[in-house]
Design an enzyme around this catalytic site. Structure first.
Site, short mmCIF file in Angstrom:
data_model
loop_
_atom_site.label_atom_id
_atom_site.label_comp_id
_atom_site.label_asym_id
_atom_site.label_seq_id
_atom_site.Cartn_x
_atom_site.Cartn_y
_atom_site.Cartn_z
N LYS A 62 7.72 -16.65 19.21
CA LYS A 62 7.92 -18.01 19.73
C LYS A 62 9.34 -18.18 20.24
O LYS A 62 9.58 -18.73 21.32
CB LYS A 62 7.63 -19.04 18.64
CG LYS A 62 7.92 -20.48 19.08
CD LYS A 62 7.83 -21.45 17.93
CE LYS A 62 9.15 -21.65 17.23
NZ LYS A 62 10.04 -22.58 17.96
N ASN A 63 10.32 -17.72 19.46
CA ASN A 63 11.72 -17.93 19.81
C ASN A 63 12.15 -17.10 21.01
O ASN A 63 13.23 -17.33 21.56
CB ASN A 63 12.62 -17.61 18.61
CG ASN A 63 12.49 -18.65 17.51
OD1 ASN A 63 12.00 -19.75 17.73
ND2 ASN A 63 12.91 -18.28 16.31
N CYS A 74 12.38 -30.35 15.48
CA CYS A 74 12.39 -30.48 14.02
C CYS A 74 13.66 -31.17 13.53
O CYS A 74 14.74 -30.98 14.09
CB CYS A 74 12.29 -29.10 13.36
SG CYS A 74 10.66 -28.35 13.45
N ARG A 81 22.18 -30.00 15.49
CA ARG A 81 22.04 -29.03 16.57
C ARG A 81 22.60 -29.57 17.90
O ARG A 81 21.88 -29.74 18.88
CB ARG A 81 20.57 -28.63 16.74
CG ARG A 81 20.01 -27.98 15.50
CD ARG A 81 18.77 -27.18 15.75
NE ARG A 81 17.60 -28.02 15.93
CZ ARG A 81 16.36 -27.55 16.02
NH1 ARG A 81 16.14 -26.26 15.97
NH2 ARG A 81 15.33 -28.35 16.17
N ASP A 98 15.82 -19.19 9.91
CA ASP A 98 14.38 -19.44 10.05
C ASP A 98 13.55 -18.78 8.95
O ASP A 98 12.34 -19.00 8.88
CB ASP A 98 13.88 -18.97 11.42
CG ASP A 98 14.09 -20.01 12.51
OD1 ASP A 98 14.55 -21.11 12.19
OD2 ASP A 98 13.79 -19.72 13.68
N ARG A 136 3.38 -25.21 15.73
CA ARG A 136 4.43 -24.91 16.70
C ARG A 136 4.85 -23.44 16.63
O ARG A 136 5.36 -22.90 17.62
CB ARG A 136 5.65 -25.80 16.46
CG ARG A 136 5.43 -27.27 16.77
CD ARG A 136 6.72 -28.06 16.61
NE ARG A 136 7.79 -27.42 17.34
CZ ARG A 136 8.97 -27.12 16.82
NH1 ARG A 136 9.26 -27.42 15.56
NH2 ARG A 136 9.90 -26.53 17.56
#
Length: 422
Positions: free
Chosen positions: A23-24, A120, A125, A308, A400
């Site tokens: 995903k990243n 999220c 961030r 993560d 997600r």
């Protein structure tokens, strides 16, 4: 609303699990497909995740053709025509990673407008590193009414990043591919997903050196063309199943997992007493929970321990006898899952960026609510080792980043199901 129900207590996972594309990695790769003005770009090994659908819609909103062939995990993008300057608020507001379209749009059109992104609630961030870097490359930045507007012809620059931000590195690297001259990013992020993006951009005709190191050098070119690229395997999904195997005294082969990408996690698992072995098909994790020892973990940018994996690893710490320590240095609000785990009997203390986990105490199933993407996985894993029934709600976070997570756990022996409720 969907819920996941786990009957836990005696779960021992065993077998083989296949992980998806990262995903990243795929989200910035999709942003990069905006850049080519010749040919189409094909991404394979694309995970079927809600974030991917959201990013597809962000790109489509720029008047770019996006064809997601779910049956073959393939996306074909045609950005050869003129593209719009403004990314659609409806989709950008749903996902923090969508900010990475700012650099590509600006580099291609000389003007870009992107809403402040959502995502999220794990920390502030800030995107100041993205904006400072673009300003150093000649962009004029204005922020008004929740929108970021950038304009100007980009030129090469030497940019020192105060923090090795993954998103900022990706944004600036993509912008620099079409800038006039040479751009040097110092203290750049070094994650495998950065390397994967550099590989795609290079296939498109970009000139990039140093991917995976602290210094990236990008020499701008006049134009880019389409390419074909396979998305790298998801190290965080792989790591989640490694932790699941360890905390259930399991024996699991994580197919296609890459040892080098998971080295920081594997080092801590081995320090605990988990047996980890690289095999031809992937990485095998074998564990006897009763023999595992508590450890201290500190999250850091790659090649440090990944933030993560923090939530999932605290679930393992909860299962191991003794006091473990988790220090979170990347995001300031990423211990929310521990409050939910206390409902299951977890004994923990939080002091600013440090959580003390008193592991090995009996845990009981309970209704819990996901607070973010990785927390949702951590709560499900905790349910595997808790006596009785655990019900995990708010699965929009889980979807997600994990594809059919409950089905993969069930195939390994977990008593788990997903149900829909009106």
């Amino acid at each position: 609303m969907d819920k996941i129900i786990i009957e836990g207590g005696k779960t021992r996972l065993s077998g083989t699990v296949t992980i998806e594309g990262a995903k990243n990695a795929v989200l910035p790769l999709l942003a990069a497909t905006i850049l080519p003005t010749e040919g189409t770009t094909t991404l394979t090994n694309v995970p079927i995740l809600s974030d991917v659908f959201t990013m597809n819609n962000v790109v489509r909103g720029l008047d770019v053709a996006v064809d997601f062939q779910e049956s073959t995990n393939t996306i074909v993008v045609d950005a050869q025509g003129e593209i719009l300057d403004e990314a659609p608020y409806e989709y950008v507001s749903q996902m923090r990673a969508s900010i990475v379209v700012l650099g590509p749009i600006l580099a291609r059109n000389g003007h870009a407008k992107v809403s402040m992104p959502g995502g999220c609630t794990i920390g502030s961030r800030p995107i100041d590193l993205h904006l400072k870097g673009l300003e150093a490359m000649g962009a004029k930045i204005t922020q008004l009414g929740g929108d970021i507007t950038a304009s100007g012809q980009l030129h090469g620059a030497r940019i020192y990043m105060d923090f090795p931000s993954v998103g900022a590195t990706q944004n600036l690297m993509m912008a620099a591919t079409l800038a006039d001259g040479v751009t040097v990013l110092e203290n750049a992020a070094r994650e495998p997903e950065i390397v994967d993006l550099a590989i795609l951009l290079t296939k498109m005709g970009a000139k990039i050196k140093g991917a995976g190191t602290e210094v990236l050098t990008i020499t701008g070119v006049d134009k880019l063309h389409g390419a074909e690229h396979q998305v790298v395997q998801d190290r965080i999904e792989a790591g989640t199943f490694m932790v699941a195997a360890a905390m259930t005294s399991g024996d699991v082969l994580i197919k296609d997992a890459i040892w080098e990408h998971n080295r920081p996690l594997l080092a801590k698992l081995i320090e605990m007493g988990v047996e980890a072995r690289e095999e031809a098909e992937g990485i095998r994790i074998k564990s006897d929970l009763s023999t595992l020892k508590p450890v201290t973990v500190k999250t850091l940018p790659h090649p440090g321990f990944p933030t993560d994996m923090q939530a999932q690893f605290t679930a393992l710490m909860a299962a191991v006898n003794g006091e473990s320590t988790m220090i979170e240095t990347v995001f300031e609000n990423r211990f929310q899952h521990l409050e939910e785990m206390r409902r299951m009997g977890l004994h923990s203390e939080i002091l600013r960026d440090t959580a003390l986990i008193h592991g090995g105490n009996p845990l009981q199933g309970a209704p819990v609510m996901s607070t973010d993407l990785r927390a949702s996985a951590a709560l499900i894993l905790t349910g595997l080792i808790s006596e009785g029934k655990t019900v995990v709600g708010k699965l929009t976070h889980l979807d997600r980043g994990y594809y059919r997570f409950h089905e993969k756990l069930a195939q390994l022996g977990a008593n788990i199901q997903r149900i829909s409720e009106d």
